[in-house]
Design an enzyme around this catalytic site. Structure first.
Site, PDB file in Angstrom:
ATOM      1  N   HIS A   8       0.941  -1.159   0.118  1.00  0.00           N
ATOM      2  CA  HIS A   8      -0.049   0.089  -0.001  1.00  0.00           C
ATOM      3  C   HIS A   8       0.719   1.285   0.019  1.00  0.00           C
ATOM      4  O   HIS A   8       2.107   1.314   0.265  1.00  0.00           O
ATOM      5  CB  HIS A   8      -0.876   0.101   1.293  1.00  0.00           C
ATOM      6  CG  HIS A   8      -0.175  -0.013   2.590  1.00  0.00           C
ATOM      7  ND1 HIS A   8       0.270   1.209   3.080  1.00  0.00           N
ATOM      8  CD2 HIS A   8       0.024  -1.133   3.364  1.00  0.00           C
ATOM      9  CE1 HIS A   8       0.842   0.615   4.319  1.00  0.00           C
ATOM     10  NE2 HIS A   8       0.596  -0.479   4.443  1.00  0.00           N
ATOM     11  N   GLU A  86      -3.399  -8.398   7.949  1.00  0.00           N
ATOM     12  CA  GLU A  86      -2.108  -8.252   8.251  1.00  0.00           C
ATOM     13  C   GLU A  86      -2.136  -8.930   9.872  1.00  0.00           C
ATOM     14  O   GLU A  86      -3.179  -9.101  10.418  1.00  0.00           O
ATOM     15  CB  GLU A  86      -1.865  -6.714   8.551  1.00  0.00           C
ATOM     16  CG  GLU A  86      -2.494  -5.962   9.561  1.00  0.00           C
ATOM     17  CD  GLU A  86      -2.277  -4.551   9.316  1.00  0.00           C
ATOM     18  OE1 GLU A  86      -1.129  -3.922   9.095  1.00  0.00           O
ATOM     19  OE2 GLU A  86      -3.182  -3.650   9.726  1.00  0.00           O
TER      20      GLU A  86
END
Length: 96
Positions: A8, A86
């Protein structure tokens, strides 16, 4: 088959080098992160790279990075897959 792994863009948590971010799915992109995502899309377009499907985690920053990059190459929305979430850093998360 070609697989691209893309991280990201810069998120608000990335600007806090004094904190352990850990599991922070609601952390949005910064203006810099949004620009990075658009630049990614522009790079993919220049290279003639098309995306058949983009899988992203539930994290806002991952979804927004993919959405902006895909928009830059005129392709659809990313598919959210919670299995890509995550990992956390336990008691260290959010600490100095």
């Amino acid at each position: 088959m070609r697989v691209l792994l893309i991280r990201h863009g810069e998120s608000e948590m990335n600007t806090r080098s004094d904190l352990v971010g850990g599991y922070s799915p609601q952390t949005p992109l910064t203006a810099t992160g949004e620009a990075q995502a658009r630049a990614l899309g522009e790079h993919l377009a220049r290279e003639g790279i098309t995306i058949d499907v983009a899988y992203v985690s539930t994290a806002v920053r991952a979804r927004e990075t993919a959405r902006l990059a895909l928009a830059a190459i005129g392709q659809g929305e990313p598919r959210i897959d919670p299995r890509l979430a995550e990992l956390g850093q336990g008691v260290w998360e959010g600490r100095l």
